[in-house]
Write a protein that holds these residues in place. Structure first.
Motif, PDB file in Angstrom:
ATOM      1  N   GLY A 139      26.498   9.127  -0.719  1.00 16.61           N
ATOM      2  CA  GLY A 139      27.461   8.161  -1.236  1.00 16.61           C
ATOM      3  C   GLY A 139      28.896   8.593  -1.036  1.00 16.61           C
ATOM      4  O   GLY A 139      29.216   9.389  -0.155  1.00 16.61           O
ATOM      5  N   VAL A 140      29.787   8.087  -1.909  1.00 15.55           N
ATOM      6  CA  VAL A 140      31.232   8.297  -1.782  1.00 15.55           C
ATOM      7  C   VAL A 140      31.605   9.724  -2.166  1.00 15.55           C
ATOM      8  O   VAL A 140      31.124  10.255  -3.172  1.00 15.55           O
ATOM      9  N   VAL A 141      32.508  10.331  -1.371  1.00 20.46           N
ATOM     10  CA  VAL A 141      32.961  11.699  -1.619  1.00 20.46           C
ATOM     11  C   VAL A 141      34.420  11.737  -2.039  1.00 20.46           C
ATOM     12  O   VAL A 141      34.782  12.409  -3.001  1.00 20.46           O
ATOM     13  N   GLY A 142      35.300  11.037  -1.315  1.00 19.21           N
ATOM     14  CA  GLY A 142      36.718  11.095  -1.645  1.00 19.21           C
ATOM     15  C   GLY A 142      37.565  10.432  -0.584  1.00 19.21           C
ATOM     16  O   GLY A 142      37.125   9.503   0.100  1.00 19.21           O
ATOM     17  N   ARG A 143      38.789  10.963  -0.415  1.00 20.15           N
ATOM     18  CA  ARG A 143      39.764  10.332   0.468  1.00 20.15           C
ATOM     19  C   ARG A 143      40.660  11.397   1.084  1.00 20.15           C
ATOM     20  O   ARG A 143      41.097  12.332   0.406  1.00 20.15           O
ATOM     21  N   VAL A 144      40.923  11.266   2.385  1.00 18.08           N
ATOM     22  CA  VAL A 144      41.731  12.252   3.111  1.00 18.08           C
ATOM     23  C   VAL A 144      43.166  12.226   2.594  1.00 18.08           C
ATOM     24  O   VAL A 144      43.778  11.165   2.464  1.00 18.08           O
ATOM     25  N   LYS A 145      43.689  13.412   2.330  1.00 16.20           N
ATOM     26  CA  LYS A 145      45.051  13.540   1.813  1.00 16.20           C
ATOM     27  C   LYS A 145      46.019  14.066   2.866  1.00 16.20           C
ATOM     28  O   LYS A 145      47.105  13.528   3.061  1.00 16.20           O
ATOM     29  N   ALA A 146      45.647  15.160   3.549  1.00 15.71           N
ATOM     30  CA  ALA A 146      46.522  15.776   4.548  1.00 15.71           C
ATOM     31  C   ALA A 146      45.698  16.157   5.764  1.00 15.71           C
ATOM     32  O   ALA A 146      44.513  16.486   5.652  1.00 15.71           O
ATOM     33  N   VAL A 147      46.351  16.118   6.942  1.00 17.98           N
ATOM     34  CA  VAL A 147      45.647  16.368   8.203  1.00 17.98           C
ATOM     35  C   VAL A 147      46.482  17.285   9.080  1.00 17.98           C
ATOM     36  O   VAL A 147      47.708  17.130   9.179  1.00 17.98           O
ATOM     37  N   SER A 148      45.824  18.262   9.703  1.00 16.72           N
ATOM     38  CA  SER A 148      46.438  19.065  10.748  1.00 16.72           C
ATOM     39  C   SER A 148      45.711  18.781  12.051  1.00 16.72           C
ATOM     40  O   SER A 148      44.902  17.856  12.134  1.00 16.72           O
ATOM     41  N   GLU A 149      45.975  19.582  13.057  1.00 19.52           N
ATOM     42  CA  GLU A 149      45.380  19.319  14.364  1.00 19.52           C
ATOM     43  C   GLU A 149      43.862  19.430  14.335  1.00 19.52           C
ATOM     44  O   GLU A 149      43.154  18.626  14.948  1.00 19.52           O
ATOM     45  N   HIS A 150      43.343  20.438  13.605  1.00 18.83           N
ATOM     46  CA  HIS A 150      41.902  20.687  13.609  1.00 18.83           C
ATOM     47  C   HIS A 150      41.248  20.560  12.237  1.00 18.83           C
ATOM     48  O   HIS A 150      40.025  20.648  12.151  1.00 18.83           O
ATOM     49  N   TYR A 151      42.022  20.395  11.176  1.00 19.82           N
ATOM     50  CA  TYR A 151      41.462  20.391   9.831  1.00 19.82           C
ATOM     51  C   TYR A 151      42.050  19.244   9.008  1.00 19.82           C
ATOM     52  O   TYR A 151      43.085  18.670   9.355  1.00 19.82           O
ATOM     53  N   ALA A 152      41.360  18.941   7.916  1.00 24.47           N
ATOM     54  CA  ALA A 152      41.827  17.915   6.988  1.00 24.47           C
ATOM     55  C   ALA A 152      41.469  18.328   5.568  1.00 24.47           C
ATOM     56  O   ALA A 152      40.454  18.997   5.332  1.00 24.47           O
ATOM     57  N   THR A 153      42.319  17.937   4.632  1.00 23.83           N
ATOM     58  CA  THR A 153      42.071  18.164   3.209  1.00 23.83           C
ATOM     59  C   THR A 153      41.933  16.813   2.521  1.00 23.83           C
ATOM     60  O   THR A 153      42.757  15.921   2.741  1.00 23.83           O
ATOM     61  N   ALA A 154      40.907  16.681   1.712  1.00 17.87           N
ATOM     62  CA  ALA A 154      40.636  15.408   1.041  1.00 17.87           C
ATOM     63  C   ALA A 154      40.582  15.613  -0.472  1.00 17.87           C
ATOM     64  O   ALA A 154      40.135  16.662  -0.951  1.00 17.87           O
ATOM     65  N   THR A 155      41.067  14.632  -1.205  1.00 23.33           N
ATOM     66  CA  THR A 155      40.870  14.624  -2.655  1.00 23.33           C
ATOM     67  C   THR A 155      39.491  14.035  -2.925  1.00 23.33           C
ATOM     68  O   THR A 155      39.188  12.934  -2.475  1.00 23.33           O
ATOM     69  N   SER A 156      38.666  14.778  -3.612  1.00 26.09           N
ATOM     70  CA  SER A 156      37.315  14.297  -3.882  1.00 26.09           C
ATOM     71  C   SER A 156      37.329  13.323  -5.051  1.00 26.09           C
ATOM     72  O   SER A 156      38.369  13.077  -5.673  1.00 26.09           O
ATOM     73  N   VAL A 157      36.174  12.777  -5.357  1.00 25.63           N
ATOM     74  CA  VAL A 157      36.048  11.928  -6.547  1.00 25.63           C
ATOM     75  C   VAL A 157      36.432  12.726  -7.788  1.00 25.63           C
ATOM     76  O   VAL A 157      36.918  12.164  -8.776  1.00 25.63           O
ATOM     77  N   LEU A 158      36.252  14.048  -7.710  1.00 26.05           N
ATOM     78  CA  LEU A 158      36.577  14.935  -8.832  1.00 26.05           C
ATOM     79  C   LEU A 158      38.062  15.295  -8.800  1.00 26.05           C
ATOM     80  O   LEU A 158      38.448  16.468  -8.724  1.00 26.05           O
ATOM     81  N   HIS A 159      38.907  14.302  -8.836  1.00 25.42           N
ATOM     82  CA  HIS A 159      40.360  14.490  -8.816  1.00 25.42           C
ATOM     83  C   HIS A 159      40.974  13.514  -9.809  1.00 25.42           C
ATOM     84  O   HIS A 159      40.583  12.342  -9.873  1.00 25.42           O
ATOM     85  N   SER A 160      41.946  13.984 -10.576  1.00 24.21           N
ATOM     86  CA  SER A 160      42.483  13.165 -11.664  1.00 24.21           C
ATOM     87  C   SER A 160      43.159  11.893 -11.169  1.00 24.21           C
ATOM     88  O   SER A 160      43.252  10.906 -11.904  1.00 24.21           O
ATOM     89  N   LYS A 161      43.664  11.900  -9.919  1.00 27.15           N
ATOM     90  CA  LYS A 161      44.371  10.727  -9.403  1.00 27.15           C
ATOM     91  C   LYS A 161      43.517   9.876  -8.468  1.00 27.15           C
ATOM     92  O   LYS A 161      44.020   8.925  -7.866  1.00 27.15           O
ATOM     93  N   THR A 162      42.243  10.212  -8.346  1.00 26.92           N
ATOM     94  CA  THR A 162      41.365   9.410  -7.510  1.00 26.92           C
ATOM     95  C   THR A 162      40.858   8.199  -8.295  1.00 26.92           C
ATOM     96  O   THR A 162      40.317   8.344  -9.397  1.00 26.92           O
ATOM     97  N   ALA A 163      41.043   7.028  -7.736  1.00 25.53           N
ATOM     98  CA  ALA A 163      40.539   5.794  -8.336  1.00 25.53           C
ATOM     99  C   ALA A 163      39.846   4.996  -7.239  1.00 25.53           C
ATOM    100  O   ALA A 163      40.444   4.710  -6.199  1.00 25.53           O
ATOM    101  N   ILE A 164      38.587   4.661  -7.455  1.00 28.75           N
ATOM    102  CA  ILE A 164      37.791   3.973  -6.442  1.00 28.75           C
ATOM    103  C   ILE A 164      37.387   2.602  -6.977  1.00 28.75           C
ATOM    104  O   ILE A 164      36.789   2.498  -8.058  1.00 28.75           O
ATOM    105  N   SER A 165      37.726   1.574  -6.241  1.00 30.93           N
ATOM    106  CA  SER A 165      37.336   0.211  -6.630  1.00 30.93           C
ATOM    107  C   SER A 165      35.824   0.068  -6.501  1.00 30.93           C
ATOM    108  O   SER A 165      35.255   0.313  -5.442  1.00 30.93           O
TER     109      SER A 165
END
Length: 301
Positions: A162-188
């Motif tokens: 199922g749903v994991v989270g949302r990409v926050k920052a991206v570099s050339e080879h890597y990405a950081t995502a805020t997971s569902v376990l984040h205080s500012k994550t809101a999923i419709s």
């Protein structure tokens, strides 16, 4: 050379004995059909065991490549589930999938020929989880896919469950995502049984549960109801599993239920995920902003 001759002279008896043994075994096997059959059966059995052991060792060291290939195949198959509404309404109008950039890990379907299918609205980019936080207020996930693979900030992240989270920052080879376990994550989200819409937010304590907010008190809730993505924004496809209702309480001073949802994804053993790329998100956001709509935190890049 002198040492070699000295060695042969010293062990001449053993060497001659060994040579005669080999010669006698050769003559025995050659002149006896029974012994020849027994020898080859035994040799084949031992050779089979050696080859089997070698194959197991080889397969063990190939597990990373095999898993990567399977994830790429799953991504290519799953993205066919997320076809555009136009393709759903016109099943006879088939178009070849859009060309993928060389080197993309989702461009190979394990050597299978890609059949002409309806053009999917959502494309999936497979990635491996390199780092996963669980016990902070704001938890992040690091992925081994970045701008080179087509990952951009604002894209959704899914797992097989199922749903994991949302990409926050991206570099050339890597990405950081805020997971569902984040205080500012809101999923419709919506309750699948009666299509009641709400919003998923993390409670900040238990990594296995979240809060389903904005469910009116007059709605009838059932423990075990399935919660899925609503499709109200362009981040996640509609109908992706989020979790199931675990408990619900009527607060005396609120007009909404307090609903605890058991998350479908087990964040403690998250390994492979898919980054969701909506091919029409930019166009949709542009039209909505022109119409005066303010993008939510989930929709904003």
């Amino acid at each position: 050379m002198r040492n070699l001759f000295a060695f042969l002279f010293r062990y001449r008896g053993i060497l001659v004995f060994g040579l005669l043994e080999v010669l006698s075994l050769y003559l025995l096997i050659k002149n006896s059909s029974y012994q020849r059959a027994a020898f080859f059966n035994s040799a084949n059995a031992y050779a089979g065991r050696v080859l089997e052991t070698r194959t197991r060792i080889y397969d063990y060291f190939r597990l990373v490549d095999v898993n990567r290939g399977l994830v790429a195949e799953n991504a290519a198959l799953r993205q066919q589930l997320y076809r555009s509404d136009l393709a759903s309404r016109q099943p006879d109008s088939l178009a070849a999938p859009p060309p993928l950039r060389p080197g993309r890990r989702d461009s190979v379907l394990l050597g299978l020929r890609q059949l002409p299918l309806a053009d999917p609205e959502y494309l999936l980019i497979p990635a491996r989880v390199l780092n996963n936080e669980l016990h902070r207020v704001d938890n992040y996930i690091t992925l081994n896919a970045g701008a080179n693979e087509g990952v951009k900030p604002g894209m959704g992240v899914l797992a097989a469950a199922g749903v994991v989270g949302r990409v926050k920052a991206v570099s050339e080879h890597y990405a950081t995502a805020t997971s569902v376990l984040h205080s500012k994550t809101a999923i419709s989200a919506r309750i699948q049984r009666d299509d009641t819409f709400g919003s998923i937010k993390w409670l900040g304590d238990d990594p296995t549960h979240a809060l389903l907010d904005q469910i009116p008190r007059q709605n009838l809730l059932v423990r075990g109801d399935t919660i899925v993505t609503s499709g109200y924004n362009a981040v996640f496809p509609e109908g992706i599993l989020i979790g199931t209702i675990d408990s619900f309480v009527k607060e005396p001073d609120k007009n909404f239920w307090t609903v605890r949802v058991k998350l479908a994804v087990n964040f403690s053993n998250l390994t492979y995920v898919y980054v969701v790329s909506n091919r029409h998100k930019a166009e949709r956001d542009t039209v909505e902003v022109r119409a005066g709509k303010k993008l939510t935190e989930e929709e904003r890049p």
